[in-house]
Design an enzyme around this catalytic site. Structure first.
Site, PDB file in Angstrom:
ATOM      1  N   GLY A  13       1.139  -1.509   0.152  1.00 47.69           N
ATOM      2  CA  GLY A  13      -0.113   0.347   0.400  1.00 47.69           C
ATOM      3  C   GLY A  13       1.135   1.468   0.116  1.00 47.69           C
ATOM      4  O   GLY A  13       0.891   2.334   0.658  1.00 47.69           O
ATOM      5  N   ALA A  14       1.695   1.442  -0.966  1.00 48.89           N
ATOM      6  CA  ALA A  14       2.871   2.179  -0.745  1.00 48.89           C
ATOM      7  C   ALA A  14       3.026   3.096  -1.924  1.00 48.89           C
ATOM      8  O   ALA A  14       3.783   4.141  -1.879  1.00 48.89           O
ATOM      9  CB  ALA A  14       4.350   2.057  -0.502  1.00 48.89           C
ATOM     10  N   ASN A  63      -3.443  -7.571  -4.927  1.00 50.18           N
ATOM     11  CA  ASN A  63      -4.868  -7.570  -3.709  1.00 50.18           C
ATOM     12  C   ASN A  63      -4.187  -8.237  -2.104  1.00 50.18           C
ATOM     13  O   ASN A  63      -4.097  -9.790  -2.638  1.00 50.18           O
ATOM     14  CB  ASN A  63      -5.474  -8.347  -3.837  1.00 50.18           C
ATOM     15  CG  ASN A  63      -6.844  -8.233  -3.066  1.00 50.18           C
ATOM     16  OD1 ASN A  63      -7.077  -7.618  -1.848  1.00 50.18           O
ATOM     17  ND2 ASN A  63      -8.319  -8.252  -3.364  1.00 50.18           N
ATOM     18  N   TYR A 155     -12.917  -2.118  11.030  1.00 51.65           N
ATOM     19  CA  TYR A 155     -11.524  -1.189  11.594  1.00 51.65           C
ATOM     20  C   TYR A 155     -10.840  -1.964  12.130  1.00 51.65           C
ATOM     21  O   TYR A 155      -9.580  -1.926  13.091  1.00 51.65           O
ATOM     22  CB  TYR A 155     -11.288  -0.179  10.521  1.00 51.65           C
ATOM     23  CG  TYR A 155     -10.400   0.692  11.037  1.00 51.65           C
ATOM     24  CD1 TYR A 155      -9.565   0.406   9.619  1.00 51.65           C
ATOM     25  CD2 TYR A 155      -9.992   1.814  12.196  1.00 51.65           C
ATOM     26  CE1 TYR A 155      -8.308   1.285   9.650  1.00 51.65           C
ATOM     27  CE2 TYR A 155      -8.683   2.249  11.564  1.00 51.65           C
ATOM     28  CZ  TYR A 155      -7.963   2.072  10.531  1.00 51.65           C
ATOM     29  OH  TYR A 155      -7.007   3.068  10.683  1.00 51.65           O
ATOM     30  N   LYS A 159      -7.319  -3.970  13.349  1.00 51.30           N
ATOM     31  CA  LYS A 159      -6.000  -3.334  14.447  1.00 51.30           C
ATOM     32  C   LYS A 159      -5.996  -3.866  15.158  1.00 51.30           C
ATOM     33  O   LYS A 159      -4.668  -3.934  15.762  1.00 51.30           O
ATOM     34  CB  LYS A 159      -6.566  -1.986  13.882  1.00 51.30           C
ATOM     35  CG  LYS A 159      -6.432  -0.917  12.837  1.00 51.30           C
ATOM     36  CD  LYS A 159      -5.618  -0.907  12.190  1.00 51.30           C
ATOM     37  CE  LYS A 159      -5.306  -0.593  10.397  1.00 51.30           C
ATOM     38  NZ  LYS A 159      -4.265  -0.828  10.028  1.00 51.30           N
TER      39      LYS A 159
HETATM   40  N1  LIG Z   1      -4.668   8.119   7.994  1.00 57.81           N
HETATM   41  C1  LIG Z   1      -4.567   7.585   9.379  1.00 57.81           C
HETATM   42  O1  LIG Z   1      -4.790   9.362   9.854  1.00 57.81           O
HETATM   43  C2  LIG Z   1      -3.879   6.297  10.128  1.00 57.81           C
HETATM   44  C3  LIG Z   1      -4.310   6.218  11.256  1.00 57.81           C
HETATM   45  C4  LIG Z   1      -3.438   5.517  11.839  1.00 57.81           C
HETATM   46  C5  LIG Z   1      -3.737   4.174  11.143  1.00 57.81           C
HETATM   47  N2  LIG Z   1      -3.116   3.997   9.730  1.00 57.81           N
HETATM   48  C6  LIG Z   1      -2.985   3.259   9.083  1.00 57.81           C
HETATM   49  O2  LIG Z   1      -1.930   3.302   8.287  1.00 57.81           O
HETATM   50  C7  LIG Z   1      -2.126   2.893   6.952  1.00 57.81           C
HETATM   51  C8  LIG Z   1      -2.043   3.786   5.978  1.00 57.81           C
HETATM   52  O3  LIG Z   1      -3.000   4.581   5.355  1.00 57.81           O
HETATM   53  P1  LIG Z   1      -3.185   5.720   4.934  1.00 57.81           P
HETATM   54  O4  LIG Z   1      -3.815   6.964   5.740  1.00 57.81           O
HETATM   55  O5  LIG Z   1      -1.810   6.161   3.965  1.00 57.81           O
HETATM   56  O6  LIG Z   1      -4.273   4.840   3.555  1.00 57.81           O
HETATM   57  P2  LIG Z   1      -4.467   5.932   1.938  1.00 57.81           P
HETATM   58  O7  LIG Z   1      -5.977   5.389   1.856  1.00 57.81           O
HETATM   59  O8  LIG Z   1      -3.931   6.873   1.470  1.00 57.81           O
HETATM   60  O9  LIG Z   1      -3.442   3.999   1.760  1.00 57.81           O
HETATM   61  C9  LIG Z   1      -3.547   2.526   1.467  1.00 57.81           C
HETATM   62  C10 LIG Z   1      -2.972   2.199   0.742  1.00 57.81           C
HETATM   63  O10 LIG Z   1      -3.409   0.386  -0.148  1.00 57.81           O
HETATM   64  C11 LIG Z   1      -3.591   0.323  -0.511  1.00 57.81           C
HETATM   65  N3  LIG Z   1      -4.388  -1.049  -0.674  1.00 57.81           N
HETATM   66  C12 LIG Z   1      -5.784  -1.261  -0.005  1.00 57.81           C
HETATM   67  N4  LIG Z   1      -6.501  -1.970  -0.224  1.00 57.81           N
HETATM   68  C13 LIG Z   1      -4.731  -2.842  -1.221  1.00 57.81           C
HETATM   69  C14 LIG Z   1      -4.986  -4.054  -1.012  1.00 57.81           C
HETATM   70  N5  LIG Z   1      -6.300  -4.751  -1.133  1.00 57.81           N
HETATM   71  N6  LIG Z   1      -4.192  -4.555  -1.195  1.00 57.81           N
HETATM   72  C15 LIG Z   1      -3.018  -4.191  -1.207  1.00 57.81           C
HETATM   73  N7  LIG Z   1      -2.950  -2.224  -1.377  1.00 57.81           N
HETATM   74  C16 LIG Z   1      -3.919  -2.017  -0.968  1.00 57.81           C
HETATM   75  C17 LIG Z   1      -3.894   1.432  -1.968  1.00 57.81           C
HETATM   76  O11 LIG Z   1      -3.561   1.105  -2.705  1.00 57.81           O
HETATM   77  C18 LIG Z   1      -2.929   2.884  -0.670  1.00 57.81           C
HETATM   78  O12 LIG Z   1      -1.442   2.781  -1.727  1.00 57.81           O
HETATM   79  C19 LIG Z   1      -2.931   1.747   7.384  1.00 57.81           C
HETATM   80  O13 LIG Z   1      -3.007   1.161   7.505  1.00 57.81           O
HETATM   81  C20 LIG Z   1      -3.831   2.463   7.630  1.00 57.81           C
HETATM   82  O14 LIG Z   1      -5.245   2.067   8.587  1.00 57.81           O
HETATM   83  C21 LIG Z   1      -3.943   5.878   9.065  1.00 57.81           C
END
Ligand SMILES: NC(=O)c1ccc[n+]([C@@H]2O[C@H](COP(=O)([O-])OP(=O)(O)OC[C@H]3O[C@@H](n4cnc5c(N)ncnc54)[C@H](O)[C@@H]3O)[C@@H](O)[C@H]2O)c1
Length: 247
Positions: A13-14, A63, A155, A159
């Protein structure tokens, strides 16, 4: 900054947000990157950003909820980069609703990507790490996995599950010299939090002792610390990066 020159780092997910910031931090430290996401155009763009640091970058549409995708991603990473040193399980989704209105499908979807995806990708990577008797896994949990949050049962369960998985992996893999830790971010400044109405932002920030959201780089640096030699005796740890929101 820790030195990752010549190390090979996988980040799921990068393509954007926290995952891209994590990949970028490792690229700055000299690591080759293998990144996955769901959108090829976004992967191409991320590869360009990371390639600018002069490191090798491999991308694949994956995925993480599918075992065959995870297996193929690990195999191709080893083929393209030569080996695998660090796995960061970052891919995650939300499908929020109050429990009374949450569909079974939304429950299944979030658990499949966030929790099962972390299990499947780790299992695939382990084969390589066990063979070379070294490796490092960093999972991305969330502060809500520790404190609960109304409207996010799926969610939060995913987590909180990642915290249990991290501690169990640490116990199972330690004898093979594979460390496993997690970072539990609080509110992070992303497109999602930018879009919140000012009033709502102020209300949220009122609960955070540091009175601001985290920058994605602040999450990335915590991940890099856990994956680095500076953390060589740390395993099974959940590192809170939440500005004091939950202590
Ligand atoms: N944004 C926040 O405030 C926050 C807070 C706590 C934890 N997180 C966690 O940090 C991580 C990243 O969050 P973010 O806000 O950058 O998310 P985002 O939605 O900006 O990015 C998510 C990434 O995951 C990829 N992805 C989604 N489903 C996928 C799948 N089935 N297979 C492969 N890749 C997949 C997407 O392509 C994207 O690159 C997540 O695990 C999220 O739960 C985020």
């Amino acid at each position: 900054m820790a030195d990752f020159k010549g190390k090979n780092v996988m980040v799921t997910g990068a393509t954007r947000g926290i995952g891209l910031a994590i990949a970028e931090e490792f690229a700055k430290a000299g690591a080759n990157l293998s990144i996955c996401g769901t959108n090829q155009a976004a992967l191409d763009q991320a590869a360009q950003t990371l390639g600018a640091y002069g490191v090798k970058v491999y991308t694949q549409r994956v995925n993480v909820a599918l075992a065959e995708d995870c297996e193929a991603f690990v195999q191709n990473t080893v083929k393209e980069l030569g080996s695998l040193d660090v796995l960061v399980n970052n891919a995650g989704i939300t499908k929020d609703n109050l429990t009374v209105r949450m569909s079974e499908q939304d429950w299944d979807d979030v658990i499949a990507v966030n929790l099962k995806g972390t299990f499947l990708m780790s299992k695939a990577a382990l084969k390589v790490m066990f063979k070379k008797r070294s490796g490092n896994i960093v999972n991305i949990s969330s502060v809500v996995g520790e404190m609960g949050n109304a409207g996010q049962a799926n969610y939060v369960a995913s987590k909180a599950g990642i915290i249990g998985l991290t501690k169990t992996f640490a116990k199972e893999f330690g004898s093979r010299n594979v460390r496993v830790n997690a970072v539990a971010p609080g509110f992070v400044q992303t497109a999602m939090t930018d879009a919140l109405p000012e009033e709502m932002k102020a209300k949220v920030l009122d609960t955070v002792p540091l009175k601001r959201f985290a920058k994605t780089q602040e999450i990335a640096k915590a991940v890099m610390f856990l994956a680095s030699e500076d953390a060589s005796y740390i395993t099974g740890h959940i590192l809170a990066v939440n500005g004091g929101l939950y202590i």
